[in-house]
Enzyme design. Structure first.
Site, PDB file in Angstrom:
ATOM      1  N   LYS A 258     -30.705 -23.340 -37.069  1.00 40.74           N
ATOM      2  CA  LYS A 258     -31.443 -24.440 -37.674  1.00 40.74           C
ATOM      3  C   LYS A 258     -30.397 -25.463 -38.271  1.00 40.74           C
ATOM      4  CE  LYS A 258     -35.487 -25.977 -40.456  1.00 40.74           C
ATOM      5  NZ  LYS A 258     -34.527 -27.229 -40.807  1.00 40.74           N
ATOM      6  N   ARG A 263     -32.330 -35.286 -37.527  1.00 39.78           N
ATOM      7  CA  ARG A 263     -32.985 -35.084 -36.037  1.00 39.78           C
ATOM      8  C   ARG A 263     -32.551 -36.449 -35.454  1.00 39.78           C
ATOM      9  NH1 ARG A 263     -37.807 -32.201 -34.705  1.00 39.78           N
ATOM     10  NH2 ARG A 263     -37.844 -32.391 -32.351  1.00 39.78           N
ATOM     11  N   GLU A 309     -30.070 -32.330 -33.234  1.00 39.30           N
ATOM     12  CA  GLU A 309     -29.917 -32.352 -34.778  1.00 39.30           C
ATOM     13  C   GLU A 309     -28.228 -32.739 -34.859  1.00 39.30           C
ATOM     14  OE1 GLU A 309     -32.146 -32.070 -37.000  1.00 39.30           O
ATOM     15  OE2 GLU A 309     -31.239 -31.644 -39.046  1.00 39.30           O
TER      16      GLU A 309
HETATM   17  P1  ATP Z   1     -40.222 -30.905 -40.526  1.00 38.99           P
HETATM   18  O1  ATP Z   1     -39.313 -31.642 -39.665  1.00 38.99           O
HETATM   19  O2  ATP Z   1     -40.754 -29.608 -39.505  1.00 38.99           O
HETATM   20  O3  ATP Z   1     -41.600 -31.510 -40.907  1.00 38.99           O
HETATM   21  P2  ATP Z   1     -38.667 -30.948 -42.782  1.00 38.99           P
HETATM   22  O4  ATP Z   1     -38.267 -32.295 -42.099  1.00 38.99           O
HETATM   23  O5  ATP Z   1     -38.790 -30.641 -43.899  1.00 38.99           O
HETATM   24  O6  ATP Z   1     -39.823 -30.551 -41.805  1.00 38.99           O
HETATM   25  P3  ATP Z   1     -37.566 -28.703 -41.898  1.00 38.99           P
HETATM   26  O7  ATP Z   1     -38.702 -28.085 -42.350  1.00 38.99           O
HETATM   27  O8  ATP Z   1     -36.305 -28.146 -42.582  1.00 38.99           O
HETATM   28  O9  ATP Z   1     -37.817 -30.058 -41.834  1.00 38.99           O
HETATM   29  O10 ATP Z   1     -37.444 -28.274 -40.383  1.00 38.99           O
HETATM   30  C1  ATP Z   1     -37.667 -28.920 -39.007  1.00 38.99           C
HETATM   31  C2  ATP Z   1     -36.301 -29.727 -38.790  1.00 38.99           C
HETATM   32  O11 ATP Z   1     -35.279 -28.822 -38.623  1.00 38.99           O
HETATM   33  C3  ATP Z   1     -36.461 -30.425 -37.325  1.00 38.99           C
HETATM   34  O12 ATP Z   1     -37.150 -31.523 -37.574  1.00 38.99           O
HETATM   35  C4  ATP Z   1     -35.011 -30.931 -37.067  1.00 38.99           C
HETATM   36  O13 ATP Z   1     -34.603 -31.881 -37.370  1.00 38.99           O
HETATM   37  C5  ATP Z   1     -34.340 -29.590 -37.593  1.00 38.99           C
HETATM   38  N1  ATP Z   1     -33.485 -28.901 -36.683  1.00 38.99           N
HETATM   39  C6  ATP Z   1     -32.321 -28.174 -36.685  1.00 38.99           C
HETATM   40  N2  ATP Z   1     -32.244 -27.537 -35.746  1.00 38.99           N
HETATM   41  C7  ATP Z   1     -33.105 -27.184 -34.939  1.00 38.99           C
HETATM   42  C8  ATP Z   1     -33.526 -26.622 -33.717  1.00 38.99           C
HETATM   43  N3  ATP Z   1     -32.482 -25.771 -33.452  1.00 38.99           N
HETATM   44  N4  ATP Z   1     -34.568 -26.942 -33.439  1.00 38.99           N
HETATM   45  C9  ATP Z   1     -35.637 -27.739 -33.860  1.00 38.99           C
HETATM   46  N5  ATP Z   1     -35.419 -28.328 -34.999  1.00 38.99           N
HETATM   47  C10 ATP Z   1     -34.329 -28.309 -35.797  1.00 38.99           C
END
Ligand code: ATP
Length: 608
Positions: A258, A263, A309
């Site tokens: 992650k 994104r 990402e």
């Molecule tokens: P969300 O996008 O779920 O609303 P957020 O913006 O706070 O929450 P996180 O909760 O940290 O983000 O986690 C989701 C985000 O992680 C995704 O939107 C993407 O940008 C990022 N990401 C990084 N690596 C990956 C991966 N391997 N698969 C999917 N998402 C990933």
């Protein structure tokens, strides 16, 4: 105006007035439904955009943003009321729309020729306003708007003024529009789902309106993933432990790094043109010429939409930098400079579209096969656009935990664990993607003093010197130096250049016997030089040997994002921070910061 189908704007304005007066959502939907039914399909898209207070789908990022000053000038020109007077009146009335309405009502200027405004007039003029650029832009905008206001009836002026200042605020949102469209052109609101599914892959609600108005259900089939139009991204749920995740979607899972960056949905055309969209569907193509270039190269002449990402990396060591560093890239000016200082790597984790084929309904596993074929077999992968780092794990929770620690140590936030059989659920936070984040986040406030035990050769700008140093803490009990991080940041150019000479006297052909390391350094040193190091936090690590087994079986501790703060000439290697201190600092971290996942899970709403 020719043959174009059109609609009087006053009819639209009257509906807005009714919507403004209602508090019932169903009533609002009903007004919209009638409005949509009475609008020729040809101009329905325009009516929809205007109703949302805009002139284009949100992802086009078109800004009307006319300032109040400019608006008052236009009103004054159209109505003959002095700007002074308008300025005095404004605070009394308190609303820019009502002020415009009042001024048209009380105008002193004679209009000889007053034409009825239509949707096309209003829309096209606003479009011109948004497109006006250059020295004369202000004058041009004033004249365009004055033209509109001189033809306006008072009620029309109210809404035009609000739209151009981006303050329409009818409280109509995309989902309300979809409801009204389903009522008007499908068989009722029960069918909104079908529209929503299309909206998730094609969030141009104006176009959708136009198509269903003209063709009803059949029109839906025409709505497809389209290059240049962002798909609403799939989002992840969260759980607190590897075990819970395994129980939920195991036994067979994809565990993916992650990355903590931005994104990006990257659309690539056959000819290599590229558009990039953010998580919130903003067009962010401009600030990322590097991503553009390398994504085009990765696509190898295919038409493709990647989901991934992008992270900032240290140009010399390739280590992943925190998200804040990447944000230096989000700018309009100085793009080239920012690109040199903050190079990026994009990790692609999904493919949504390939050569005319929508792939959302294929299982993730199949999408991944396509991705690997394109990027690996066809050689599209390059140093800047890579396939996400991931492992396929079958029912083994320990394996998942180990991979999680490895991911964190590599500068990521943890893992996104995915069900390989799952479809891509655009616009949805589904349970087939579950994130497992570092539970404890805390700043290391105190720097530590660590011993240089090895080094790795640098690349690029750092060719000829070291890209990173292998740093260790000291264990007096065992008289051993145990590694705790690779440090590549915080050096000035001079300090960097001087490293080989400075460390030359300590160089040896093999790992020093008192050094305990799982890593194979390019160069080894007698543990002697001590540096002050500041990191962000201490994490569990499957690689580093400091504190091995103390917190968790088969894991040591690592300092994340370590930065060089200077040499400690006054310290010998035995005076370095001890292994025990690092272990204590880790425990301290757990105490001072309560379980962040707990806080997070109670606030896990959509942030967009
Ligand atoms: P969300 O996008 O779920 O609303 P957020 O913006 O706070 O929450 P996180 O909760 O940290 O983000 O986690 C989701 C985000 O992680 C995704 O939107 C993407 O940008 C990022 N990401 C990084 N690596 C990956 C991966 N391997 N698969 C999917 N998402 C990933």
């Amino acid at each position: 105006m020719g043959e174009r189908e059109d609609k009087l704007f006053i009819e639209v304005a009257k509906v807005y007035e009714r919507i403004e007066a209602t508090t019932g959502r169903l009533e609002m939907i009903d007004y919209l439904k009638k409005l949509f039914l009475e609008t020729p399909p040809d101009v329905l898209d325009k009516v929809v955009y205007l109703t949302l207070g805009s002139i284009a789908p949100a992802y086009e990022g078109i800004e009307l943003g006319v300032g109040e000053k400019l608006l008052l000038k236009a009103l004054s020109m159209a109505t003959g009321i002095s700007q002074d007077k308008l300025e005095k009146k404004y605070p009394e009335i308190g609303d820019i729309g009502k002020l415009a309405e009042w001024s048209v009502e009380n105008k002193v200027a004679q209009s000889f020729f007053q034409e009825d405004l239509t949707v096309n007039n209003v829309f096209d003029t606003l479009l011109k306003v948004s497109q006006a650029t250059g020295d004369k832009a202000q004058d041009m905008k004033i004249r365009l708007l004055a033209g509109l206001f001189s033809d306006s009836k008072p009620l029309e002026a109210r809404y035009i003024a609000r739209i151009v200042t981006e303050r329409l605020r009818l409280g109509v949102r995309d989902m309300t529009i979809l409801d009204a469209l389903a009522e008007a052109f499908l068989k009722g609101r029960a069918f909104r789902d079908q529209l929503e599914r299309k909206y998730n892959i094609f969030p141009d609600i104006g176009k959708i309106a136009k198509i269903v108005a003209a063709k009803g259900f059949e029109g839906l089939d025409e709505i497809k993933i389209t290059l240049g139009i962002p798909v609403r991204p799939m989002l992840a749920q969260r759980l607190r432990s590897a075990q819970e995740i395994m129980d939920k979607i195991g036994p067979r899972i994809f565990a993916e790094f992650k990355y903590d960056g931005e994104r990006m949905q990257i659309h690539v055309w056959k000819d290599g043109s590229v558009k990039i969209f953010s998580r919130r569907l903003e067009n962010i193509t401009e600030p990322y010429p590097d991503v553009r270039e390398f994504a085009a190269r990765a696509a190898k002449g295919h038409e493709v939409i990647f989901d991934g990402e992008t992270v900032a990396v240290n140009p010399d060591t390739g280590e992943i930098l925190p998200f804040q560093e990447l944000m230096h890239r989000r700018r309009k000016y100085g793009v080239e400079e920012a690109m040199a200082s903050y190079p990026t790597v994009t990790y692609v984790f999904d493919i949504l579209y390939l050569d005319g084929r929508e792939m959302l309904d294929d299982p993730l596993e199949d999408r991944r096969t396509h991705l690997l074929k394109l990027l690996r077999e066809e050689g599209g992968e390059n140093e800047k656009v890579r396939v996400v780092e991931y492992e396929v794990i079958e029912g083994n929770v320990n394996e998942l935990e180990r991979f999680f620690e490895y991911a964190v140590e590599r500068g990521t936030e943890g893992l996104v664990v995915k069900d390989p059989r799952s479809q891509y659920q655009a616009g949805t936070r589904g349970w087939s993607w579950i994130k497992l984040k570092r539970s404890y986040i805390s700043k290391m406030i105190e720097p530590v003093d660590l011993v240089v035990v090895g080094a790795f050769w640098g690349k690029g700008k750092r060719a000829g010197t070291y890209g990173a140093l292998l740093m260790a803490a000291y264990s007096p009990e065992e008289d051993a130096f145990k590694t705790v991080c690779k440090m590549g940041s915080g050096f000035t150019d001079e300090e960097l250049a001087s490293l080989p000479e400075l460390l030359g006297p300590y160089k040896i052909e093999h790992r020093h016997p008192s050094v305990v390391s799982n890593l194979e350094a390019d160069v080894w040193f007698v543990p002697q030089k001590v540096a002050q190091v500041l990191g962000d936090e201490i994490t569990l690590s499957p690689t580093h040997t400091c504190g091995w087994g103390r917190i968790k079986e088969d894991a040591g501790l690592a300092i994340r994002f370590p930065r060089f703060m200077g040499w400690r000439e006054d310290k010998g290697p035995q005076d370095a921070t001890s292994e025990e201190e690092i272990v204590e600092m880790y425990k301290e971290q757990l105490k001072t910061v309560s379980d962040v996942t707990e806080v997070e899970s109670s606030t896990s709403g959509d942030k967009s």
